[in-house]
Design an enzyme around this catalytic site. Structure first.
Site, PDB file in Angstrom:
ATOM      1  N   CYS A   4      44.345  36.451  44.754  1.00 18.47           N
ATOM      2  CA  CYS A   4      44.226  36.808  43.335  1.00 18.47           C
ATOM      3  C   CYS A   4      44.362  38.321  43.232  1.00 18.47           C
ATOM      4  O   CYS A   4      43.588  39.066  43.858  1.00 18.47           O
ATOM      5  CB  CYS A   4      42.857  36.363  42.823  1.00 18.47           C
ATOM      6  SG  CYS A   4      42.495  36.853  41.122  1.00 18.47           S
TER       7      CYS A   4
ATOM      8  N   CYS B 228      50.722  38.582  39.789  1.00 19.57           N
ATOM      9  CA  CYS B 228      49.615  37.640  39.581  1.00 19.57           C
ATOM     10  C   CYS B 228      50.002  36.388  40.354  1.00 19.57           C
ATOM     11  O   CYS B 228      51.161  35.943  40.274  1.00 19.57           O
ATOM     12  CB  CYS B 228      49.472  37.336  38.089  1.00 19.57           C
ATOM     13  SG  CYS B 228      48.387  35.930  37.723  1.00 19.57           S
TER      14      CYS B 228
HETATM   15  N1  DGL Z   1      45.810  34.632  39.650  1.00 16.42           N
HETATM   16  C1  DGL Z   1      45.165  35.810  39.233  1.00 16.42           C
HETATM   17  C2  DGL Z   1      45.870  37.061  39.740  1.00 16.42           C
HETATM   18  O1  DGL Z   1      46.532  37.016  40.718  1.00 16.42           O
HETATM   19  C3  DGL Z   1      44.666  36.039  37.879  1.00 16.42           C
HETATM   20  C4  DGL Z   1      44.746  35.150  36.737  1.00 16.42           C
HETATM   21  C5  DGL Z   1      43.574  35.388  35.791  1.00 16.42           C
HETATM   22  O2  DGL Z   1      42.538  34.773  36.032  1.00 16.42           O
HETATM   23  O3  DGL Z   1      43.697  36.190  34.858  1.00 16.42           O
HETATM   24  O4  DGL Z   1      45.714  38.110  39.175  1.00 16.42           O
END
Ligand code: DGL
Length: 266
Positions: free
Chosen positions: A73, A183
């Site tokens: 993440c 993301c």
């Molecule tokens: N998958 C997450 C990232 O890589 C974030 C998504 C979220 O919860 O805003 O930033």
């Protein structure tokens, strides 16, 4: 040798994009992935909230006896990794450093665009890390608050494509040759990004370099498993049915199942 699993965490479904690359690169390794879907999106929360939520997922992974932890993440990497690294013995691997290395290696014209959550963009972590690799590179950062929740909602191609086009509109007329999926949810709709960006632009998915870096760390520290029975466990703080559906679709594993877990009561 170390037969314990690799732990991965994300705010939600995005971590599947990293799980996929880690399993491809390290087929003998077991994995435990937790998505904190009950609290997603992280991308518009305060740093303190993100630290607290991520800490709960770390605690859960430690209860599963993981040997190292991947923050699958970008938002947790940007907002919580420096703090949580000081709290656990296991190594923590983030996604931004690897994504930045891949971007710096990919660009030919020294112009990179990054689209990510508002928290990741607000931290300027990509800009700092890419410029650390090569100060000559110009980094254009754009926040896309709409995209990660939309991807979790599992909409159709056309809806996703329109949302991607809206999100990358601020990049119109910028002559970048490399685009970072900043993301971990975004690789799930990589085809839509590819269509919206056009053939000339190279798309960087940080997960490729994350898998390579994890491999390198495990080799250096003698952490490879010597078992040939890798297992993969999936947990979510949200709905295990839709989480498993995303996993089945993205990993191509029709039998993938997920369990609900309440990390607040660990
Ligand atoms: N998958 C997450 C990232 O890589 C974030 C998504 C979220 O919860 O805003 O930033």
């Amino acid at each position: 040798m170390d037969n314990r699993p690799i732990g991965l965490l994300d705010s939600g479904d995005g971590g599947f994009s990293v799980v996929k690359k880690v399993i491809e690169k390290l087929p003998n390794e077991s994995t435990v992935f937790i998505g904190d879907n009950a609290h997603m999106p992280y991308g518009n929360k305060s740093q303190q909230e993100i630290i607290e939520l991520t800490r709960q997922s770390v605690k859960f992974l430690l209860s599963k006896n993981v040997k190292l932890i991947i923050f699958a993440c970008n938002t947790a990497t940007a907002a919580a990794m420096p703090t949580l690294k000081k709290e656990v013995d296991q190594q923590i691997i983030g996604v931004i450093q690897s994504g930045s290395l891949a971007a710096a290696r990919t660009t030919q014209n020294n112009k990179v665009a990054v689209v990510a959550t508002p928290v990741t963009i607000g931290s300027h972590a990509y800009q700092k890390e890419i410029k650390f690799r090569n100060p000559e590179i110009d980094v254009k950062e754009v926040a896309a608050p709409e995209l990660a929740p939309l991807i979790e909602a599992q909409k159709d191609y056309q809806t996703n494509l329109e949302a991607v086009k809206r999100s990358i509109a601020p990049l119109k007329d910028k002559d970048f040759d490399t685009f970072v999926l900043g993301c971990t949810h975004y690789p799930i709709i990589q085809e839509e990004f590819a269509e919206a960006l056009g053939k000339e632009i190279k798309i960087v998915d940080p997960a490729d370099q994350v898998a390579q870096y994890t491999y390198n760390v495990m080799k250096r520290d003698d952490l490879f498993s010597d078992s040939s029975n890798a297992t993969h466990e999936y947990y979510t703080t949200g709905d295990p049915i839709s989480f498993a559906q995303m996993g089945q679709r993205f990993l191509g594993e029709a039998n993938l199942t997920a369990k609900h877990v309440d990390t607040e009561n660990l």
